[in-house]
Design a protein around this motif. Structure first.
Motif, mmCIF file in Angstrom:
data_model
loop_
_atom_site.group_PDB
_atom_site.id
_atom_site.type_symbol
_atom_site.label_atom_id
_atom_site.label_comp_id
_atom_site.label_asym_id
_atom_site.label_seq_id
_atom_site.Cartn_x
_atom_site.Cartn_y
_atom_site.Cartn_z
ATOM 1 N N ARG A 194 0.865 -1.344 -0.133
ATOM 2 C CA ARG A 194 0.172 -0.031 -0.068
ATOM 3 C C ARG A 194 0.808 1.207 0.016
ATOM 4 N N ALA A 195 1.744 1.182 0.900
ATOM 5 C CA ALA A 195 2.805 2.493 0.890
ATOM 6 C C ALA A 195 3.504 2.556 -0.499
ATOM 7 N N ARG A 196 4.044 1.495 -0.966
ATOM 8 C CA ARG A 196 4.856 1.580 -2.439
ATOM 9 C C ARG A 196 3.777 2.065 -3.084
ATOM 10 N N ASN A 197 2.689 1.594 -3.360
ATOM 11 C CA ASN A 197 1.720 1.961 -4.459
ATOM 12 C C ASN A 197 1.371 3.457 -4.294
ATOM 13 N N LEU A 198 1.099 3.642 -3.318
ATOM 14 C CA LEU A 198 0.916 5.162 -2.788
ATOM 15 C C LEU A 198 1.803 6.317 -3.319
ATOM 16 N N GLN A 199 2.889 5.759 -2.896
ATOM 17 C CA GLN A 199 4.338 6.690 -3.248
ATOM 18 C C GLN A 199 4.461 6.620 -4.666
ATOM 19 N N THR A 200 4.214 5.488 -5.377
ATOM 20 C CA THR A 200 4.108 5.597 -6.903
ATOM 21 C C THR A 200 3.199 6.371 -7.674
ATOM 22 N N ALA A 201 1.975 6.274 -7.007
ATOM 23 C CA ALA A 201 0.934 7.062 -7.527
ATOM 24 C C ALA A 201 1.157 8.752 -7.085
ATOM 25 N N VAL A 202 1.511 8.914 -5.972
ATOM 26 C CA VAL A 202 1.979 10.407 -5.813
ATOM 27 C C VAL A 202 2.990 11.169 -6.671
ATOM 28 N N ARG A 203 3.847 10.117 -6.890
ATOM 29 C CA ARG A 203 5.092 10.598 -8.022
ATOM 30 C C ARG A 203 4.437 11.032 -9.238
ATOM 31 N N GLU A 204 3.486 10.149 -9.629
ATOM 32 C CA GLU A 204 2.701 10.491 -10.856
ATOM 33 C C GLU A 204 1.913 11.690 -10.835
ATOM 34 N N VAL A 205 1.221 11.951 -9.994
ATOM 35 C CA VAL A 205 0.446 12.988 -9.602
ATOM 36 C C VAL A 205 1.407 14.442 -9.569
ATOM 37 N N HIS A 206 2.583 14.094 -8.953
ATOM 38 C CA HIS A 206 3.630 15.218 -8.996
ATOM 39 C C HIS A 206 4.193 15.500 -10.331
ATOM 40 N N GLU A 207 4.242 14.809 -11.198
ATOM 41 C CA GLU A 207 4.985 14.985 -12.430
ATOM 42 C C GLU A 207 3.948 15.126 -13.431
ATOM 43 N N ARG A 208 2.904 14.487 -13.475
ATOM 44 C CA ARG A 208 1.687 14.776 -14.303
ATOM 45 C C ARG A 208 0.732 15.754 -14.096
ATOM 46 N N TYR A 209 0.384 15.882 -13.029
ATOM 47 C CA TYR A 209 -0.555 16.897 -12.755
ATOM 48 C C TYR A 209 -0.166 17.952 -11.662
ATOM 49 N N GLY A 210 1.090 18.424 -11.680
ATOM 50 C CA GLY A 210 1.529 19.447 -11.132
ATOM 51 C C GLY A 210 1.507 19.415 -9.577
ATOM 52 N N GLY A 211 0.993 18.098 -9.001
ATOM 53 C CA GLY A 211 1.216 18.150 -7.556
ATOM 54 C C GLY A 211 -0.611 18.150 -7.080
ATOM 55 N N ILE A 212 -1.461 18.409 -8.053
ATOM 56 C CA ILE A 212 -2.940 18.448 -7.883
ATOM 57 C C ILE A 212 -3.460 16.857 -8.086
ATOM 58 N N VAL A 213 -4.061 16.404 -7.027
ATOM 59 C CA VAL A 213 -4.683 15.148 -7.015
ATOM 60 C C VAL A 213 -5.900 15.226 -8.183
ATOM 61 N N PRO A 214 -6.019 14.379 -9.163
ATOM 62 C CA PRO A 214 -6.913 14.520 -10.206
ATOM 63 C C PRO A 214 -8.375 14.516 -9.731
ATOM 64 N N GLN A 215 -9.107 15.306 -10.343
ATOM 65 C CA GLN A 215 -10.549 15.423 -9.954
ATOM 66 C C GLN A 215 -11.749 14.584 -10.916
ATOM 67 N N THR A 216 -11.031 13.777 -11.804
ATOM 68 C CA THR A 216 -11.946 12.963 -12.605
ATOM 69 C C THR A 216 -11.826 11.188 -12.402
ATOM 70 N N LYS A 217 -12.628 10.733 -12.541
ATOM 71 C CA LYS A 217 -12.714 9.066 -12.136
ATOM 72 C C LYS A 217 -11.706 8.532 -13.096
ATOM 73 N N GLU A 218 -11.728 8.997 -14.353
ATOM 74 C CA GLU A 218 -10.662 8.287 -15.215
ATOM 75 C C GLU A 218 -9.334 8.673 -14.965
ATOM 76 N N GLU A 219 -8.875 9.854 -14.398
ATOM 77 C CA GLU A 219 -7.560 10.097 -14.211
ATOM 78 C C GLU A 219 -7.157 9.729 -12.919
ATOM 79 N N ILE A 220 -7.935 9.751 -11.967
ATOM 80 C CA ILE A 220 -7.577 9.174 -10.696
ATOM 81 C C ILE A 220 -7.520 7.663 -10.678
#
Length: 373
Positions: free
Chosen positions: A88-114
């Motif tokens: 869970r922790a590893r997946n969380l960090q991997t996903a957060v890195r993607e949010v940081h890189e792809r979405y400028g640090g903003i957690v996506p607001q659409t079902k498809e993106e998140i």
């Protein structure tokens, strides 16, 4: 299938109850989607009371998406230590890195993106979108399925994907306009506090009057859940290796492989026990010595038995015998000094906090430290 009266009664009374009785939980004090995301991942398979101190420490150490995205993995695992289910922790960090890189640090607001993020399934995406952004998305976990099974008398196995899909559709229909954030939290809260797995507190339930399971006398029979296979036992012999000479006062630990179960975490050396059952202590020690020499090129002199313990995973149980040991000799040497494989390390008690260990090894080491005169 269900009457509008039954559904409207459920939604309105549940919301009224929640506004009066909701618990003051730290992740409810903010609509920060990053904090809500962390809390939901931590709460999977873990009790609320256990999560609260971990949540506080985690956001203190990693207060932003950027902080978690750029942190060394070993720091993240150490902060997670004790919560278990480290993927869970590893997946969380991997996903957060993607949010940081792809979405400028903003957690996506659409079902498809998140939902495209690592480790984010239907429940987590629905929880974050509804609680943080008030999007009318269902967030169906075990608590929610139990409540819906009872209130609507759904006699289908909740372990089946088709049942989950039906529950998600029903939960979405129950969300009144503009209430998604409170409604989903209210549904979770009812399952956690009132509509409990055993001995539900029906007399204090805000929707008791129209609960179909209670009317049918089936509140304790639901939900229907096919029993999972019990975890299979595995015997493990563990070496608690104490240093001598320049390593006096230290212990030998090793890092697990890069992939697989408990990947990259640290542990005491141990081996799978090949016989069908435990033998005498002397035979057990001889087997441990031989297995470590054959598999790891580590040659030890096992000492006294120290303790029995176990570690439970979802699919296996490690049943463990722990023996104190000293380093006897090694199969290689370099520069005349002691040689150990690269994934091994001598550490002192004051250094243990730098390494992330599964709970069972923390428990063994703590018991050993406390047993010293």
């Amino acid at each position: 299938m269900y009457s509008q009266e039954q559904m409207l009664y459920f939604s309105k009374n549940l919301l009224d109850w929640y506004h009066t009785h909701k618990r003051d939980l730290p992740w409810r004090r903010s609509k920060n989607p990053y904090y809500i995301w962390i809390s939901e991942v931590m709460l999977q398979q873990t009790r609320v009371d256990t999560v609260i101190p971990y949540f506080h420490r985690f956001i203190d150490q990693f207060p932003t998406v950027e902080a978690l995205a750029t942190a060394p993995e070993e720091n993240v695992l150490k902060a997670w230590e004790g919560l278990g289910y480290y993927s869970r922790a590893r997946n969380l960090q991997t996903a957060v890195r993607e949010v940081h890189e792809r979405y400028g640090g903003i957690v996506p607001q659409t079902k498809e993106e998140i939902s495209s993020l690592k480790g984010v399934g239907p429940y987590t995406s629905g929880a974050v979108l509804s609680i943080a952004y008030n999007k009318p998305e269902p967030a169906v976990d075990g608590n929610v399925m139990r409540v819906l099974s009872r209130y609507f008398l759904i006699e289908e196995d909740i372990m089946k994907p088709a049942t989950r899909t039906r529950m998600e559709k029903l939960a979405r229909e129950l969300i009144l306009e503009g209430t998604a954030s409170d409604f989903n939290q209210a549904l979770m809260e009812l399952g956690a506090m009132v509509c409990t797995p055993r001995s539900p507190h029906c007399l204090t339930c805000p929707v008791m009057a129209h609960c179909a399971a209670r009317e049918a006398g089936m509140e304790e029979a639901l939900p229907i859940k096919k029993k999972a296979k019990p975890p299979r036992p595995e015997l493990r012999a563990v070496a608690l290796i104490e240093g001598t000479g320049e390593n006096e006062g230290k212990w030998l630990i090793r890092q697990r492989p890069q992939e697989g179960l408990l990947a990259r975490m640290w542990e005491l050396p141990h081996v799978a026990w090949e016989p069908e059952g435990w033998l005498s202590d002397e035979e057990n020690k001889a087997g441990l010595r031989k297995a470590l020499a054959d598999q790891e090129q580590i040659v030890i002199q096992p000492g006294d038995w120290f303790m029995d313990t176990e570690h439970i995973f979802s699919h296996i149980i490690w049943k463990m015998k722990v023996f104190r040991a000293k380093m006897n000799s090694v199969s290689h040497s370099a520069g005349g000094g002691e040689w150990i494989p690269f994934h091994y390390r001598w550490v002192g008690t004051d250094e243990l906090s730098q390494y992330a260990f599964p709970n069972v090894f923390i428990r063994i080491m703590k018991d050993f430290i406390e047993s010293r005169p």
